[in-house]
Write a protein that holds these residues in place. Structure first.
Motif, PDB file in Angstrom:
ATOM      1  N   ILE A  42       0.840  -1.204   0.000  1.00  0.00           N
ATOM      2  CA  ILE A  42       0.000   0.000   0.000  1.00  0.00           C
ATOM      3  C   ILE A  42       0.870   1.248   0.000  1.00  0.00           C
ATOM      4  O   ILE A  42       0.650   2.178  -0.790  1.00  0.00           O
ATOM      5  CB  ILE A  42      -0.961  -0.009   1.202  1.00  0.00           C
ATOM      6  N   GLU A  46       0.999   4.025  -2.903  1.00  0.00           N
ATOM      7  CA  GLU A  46       0.602   5.406  -2.608  1.00  0.00           C
ATOM      8  C   GLU A  46       1.715   6.397  -2.913  1.00  0.00           C
ATOM      9  O   GLU A  46       1.447   7.571  -3.192  1.00  0.00           O
ATOM     10  CB  GLU A  46       0.184   5.532  -1.137  1.00  0.00           C
ATOM     11  N   ILE A  56      -4.280  -0.861  -4.135  1.00  0.00           N
ATOM     12  CA  ILE A  56      -4.447  -0.472  -2.735  1.00  0.00           C
ATOM     13  C   ILE A  56      -5.679  -1.149  -2.141  1.00  0.00           C
ATOM     14  O   ILE A  56      -5.612  -1.718  -1.045  1.00  0.00           O
ATOM     15  CB  ILE A  56      -4.530   1.064  -2.618  1.00  0.00           C
ATOM     16  N   ARG A  60      -5.712  -3.937   0.902  1.00  0.00           N
ATOM     17  CA  ARG A  60      -6.494  -3.721   2.130  1.00  0.00           C
ATOM     18  C   ARG A  60      -7.481  -4.862   2.356  1.00  0.00           C
ATOM     19  O   ARG A  60      -7.718  -5.268   3.498  1.00  0.00           O
ATOM     20  CB  ARG A  60      -7.209  -2.383   2.069  1.00  0.00           C
TER      21      ARG A  60
END
Length: 100
Positions: A42, A46, A56, A60
C-alpha cells in the motif's frame, strides 16, 4: 447468573504447553508479518505519481481477510496453527519480493 451458576464455572480448563504457546505466538507473528507486507504494498503504491487504487483496495482486502484469520486462530488446534504460520510466512516473503 441464573441458578447461581456462572458461565466461567462451566468452562473446561485448558493447559497450554510451552510448545503450544510458542507455536501460537509464532502463528500470530506470521499473520502480522503478512499484514505488514501488504502495508508495504500500500505504501509503495501510494508513493507513486499515479497510484493504482485497485492495488491499494486489493491489499487492504487481503489485510482484512488476514485479520479475520488471526482472530480465528485457536491455540488448541495445532494443525491450524502450523498451517497459518507456514502459509502466512510464505505469503509475506512472496509479497515483499514482489515489491523490490
Amino acid at each position: 447468573m441464573p441458578n447461581g451458576i456462572s458461565v466461567i464455572d462451566q468452562v473446561d480448563p485448558y493447559e497450554w504447553s510451552n510448545e503450544d504457546t510458542a507455536a501460537y505466538e509464532a502463528a500470530i507473528e506470521a499473520v502480522n508479518g503478512a499484514v505488514g507486507a501488504y502495508s508495504a504494498v500500500i505504501s509503495a503504491e501510494e508513493a507513486k505519481a499515479a497510484p493504482d487504487l485497485s492495488v491499494i483496495e486489493d491489499a487492504r482486502a487481503v489485510q482484512t481477510q488476514l485479520a479475520r484469520e488471526r482472530e480465528g486462530l485457536r491455540s488448541s488446534d495445532r494443525e491450524q496453527i502450523a498451517a497459518a504460520r507456514a502459509r502466512c510466512a510464505q505469503l509475506a516473503r512472496e509479497v515483499l519480493a514482489g515489491i523490490g
